[in-house]
Design a protein around this motif. Structure first.
Motif, PDB file in Angstrom:
ATOM      1  N   THR A   1      -0.932   0.391   3.268  1.00 17.12           N
ATOM      2  CA  THR A   1      -2.269   0.060   3.758  1.00 17.12           C
ATOM      3  C   THR A   1      -2.263  -0.779   5.030  1.00 17.12           C
ATOM      4  OG1 THR A   1      -2.340  -1.893   2.342  1.00 17.12           O
ATOM      5  CG2 THR A   1      -3.232   0.146   1.445  1.00 17.12           C
ATOM      6  N   LEU A   2      -1.109  -1.003   5.605  1.00 19.05           N
ATOM      7  CA  LEU A   2      -0.999  -1.883   6.768  1.00 19.05           C
ATOM      8  C   LEU A   2      -1.819  -1.383   7.954  1.00 19.05           C
ATOM      9  CD1 LEU A   2       0.488  -4.473   7.515  1.00 19.05           C
ATOM     10  CD2 LEU A   2       2.322  -3.080   8.414  1.00 19.05           C
TER      11      LEU A   2
ATOM     12  N   MET B   1       2.764  -1.001  -1.370  1.00 16.85           N
ATOM     13  CA  MET B   1       1.316  -0.910  -1.179  1.00 16.85           C
ATOM     14  C   MET B   1       0.894  -1.588   0.125  1.00 16.85           C
ATOM     15  SD  MET B   1       0.065   0.986  -3.408  1.00 16.85           S
ATOM     16  CE  MET B   1      -1.658   0.728  -3.115  1.00 16.85           C
ATOM     17  N   ILE B   2       1.526  -2.704   0.451  1.00 16.59           N
ATOM     18  CA  ILE B   2       1.224  -3.374   1.728  1.00 16.59           C
ATOM     19  C   ILE B   2       1.612  -2.475   2.888  1.00 16.59           C
ATOM     20  CG2 ILE B   2       1.954  -5.274   3.229  1.00 16.59           C
ATOM     21  CD1 ILE B   2       2.046  -7.021   0.689  1.00 16.59           C
ATOM     22  N   LEU B   3       2.794  -1.868   2.810  1.00 16.41           N
ATOM     23  CA  LEU B   3       3.222  -0.969   3.880  1.00 16.41           C
ATOM     24  C   LEU B   3       2.300   0.246   3.986  1.00 16.41           C
ATOM     25  CD1 LEU B   3       7.075  -1.029   3.437  1.00 16.41           C
ATOM     26  CD2 LEU B   3       5.740  -2.107   5.234  1.00 16.41           C
TER      27      LEU B   3
ATOM     28  N   ASP C   1      -4.326   0.993   7.882  1.00  9.98           N
ATOM     29  CA  ASP C   1      -5.503   1.767   7.482  1.00  9.98           C
ATOM     30  C   ASP C   1      -6.667   1.606   8.445  1.00  9.98           C
ATOM     31  OD1 ASP C   1      -4.521   3.083   5.358  1.00  9.98           O
ATOM     32  OD2 ASP C   1      -5.439   1.816   3.822  1.00  9.98           O
TER      33      ASP C   1
ATOM     34  N   PHE D   1       4.044  -3.793  -4.897  1.00 12.07           N
ATOM     35  CA  PHE D   1       3.122  -4.411  -3.947  1.00 12.07           C
ATOM     36  C   PHE D   1       3.675  -4.396  -2.518  1.00 12.07           C
ATOM     37  CE2 PHE D   1       1.294  -6.260  -7.855  1.00 12.07           C
ATOM     38  CZ  PHE D   1       0.015  -5.746  -7.685  1.00 12.07           C
ATOM     39  N   THR D   2       4.990  -4.433  -2.369  1.00  7.88           N
ATOM     40  CA  THR D   2       5.572  -4.295  -1.027  1.00  7.88           C
ATOM     41  C   THR D   2       5.226  -2.941  -0.434  1.00  7.88           C
ATOM     42  OG1 THR D   2       7.395  -5.775  -1.562  1.00  7.88           O
ATOM     43  CG2 THR D   2       7.728  -4.259   0.277  1.00  7.88           C
TER      44      THR D   2
END
Length: 98
Positions: free
Chosen positions: A81-82, A77-79, A84, A74-75
Motif C-alpha cells: 500500500t506504499l 502490507m506496508i509495501l 496507493d 504487516f511488512t
C-alpha cells in the motif's frame, strides 16, 4: 558447486537460467536430505519442550513464530500500500525513480 556454476556460464550461455535452476534444486535436495537425516526422535524433542506461556498451550517458540508471521504480513502490507496514492492520479513517466 562453484566450478559447476562457472561451467554453466562458459559452456551453456543460452540456457544459463536452466543451469542455475538445476544448481538451486540440487542445493535444496541436499539440505532436505540433511534435515531428514538429522531429525530428532520424539523423545528427544519432548525433552526440549518448555513450559506453556500463552493460553496454557503455546510455549515461547510458538509465540515467536506467531509474532514473526504477523510482522512479515504487516511488512508486506506496508509495501503493497506504499504507493496507493499515485496509482490512478499520476502518469507513470512522471513518477520519480532513483
Amino acid at each position: 558447486m562453484k566450478k559447476f556454476a562457472l561451467y554453466g556460464v562458459i559452456a551453456l550461455p543460452d540456457s544459463f537460467a536452466t543451469h542455475l535452476l538445476y544448481i538451486f534444486l540440487a542445493n535444496a535436495a541436499w539440505y532436505i536430505g540433511f534435515y531428514i537425516s538429522m531429525k530428532k526422535t520424539p523423545a528427544e524433542s519432548r525433552e526440549g519442550n518448555r513450559d506453556c506461556l500463552l493460553f496454557d498451550f503455546y510455549d515461547d517458540h510458538d509465540v515467536w513464530h506467531m509474532l514473526s508471521a504477523c510482522g512479515l504480513f504487516f511488512t508486506f502490507m506496508i509495501l503493497l500500500t506504499l504507493d496507493d496514492d499515485i496509482d490512478d492520479r499520476k502518469p507513470r513517466d512522471e513518477i520519480p525513480v532513483f
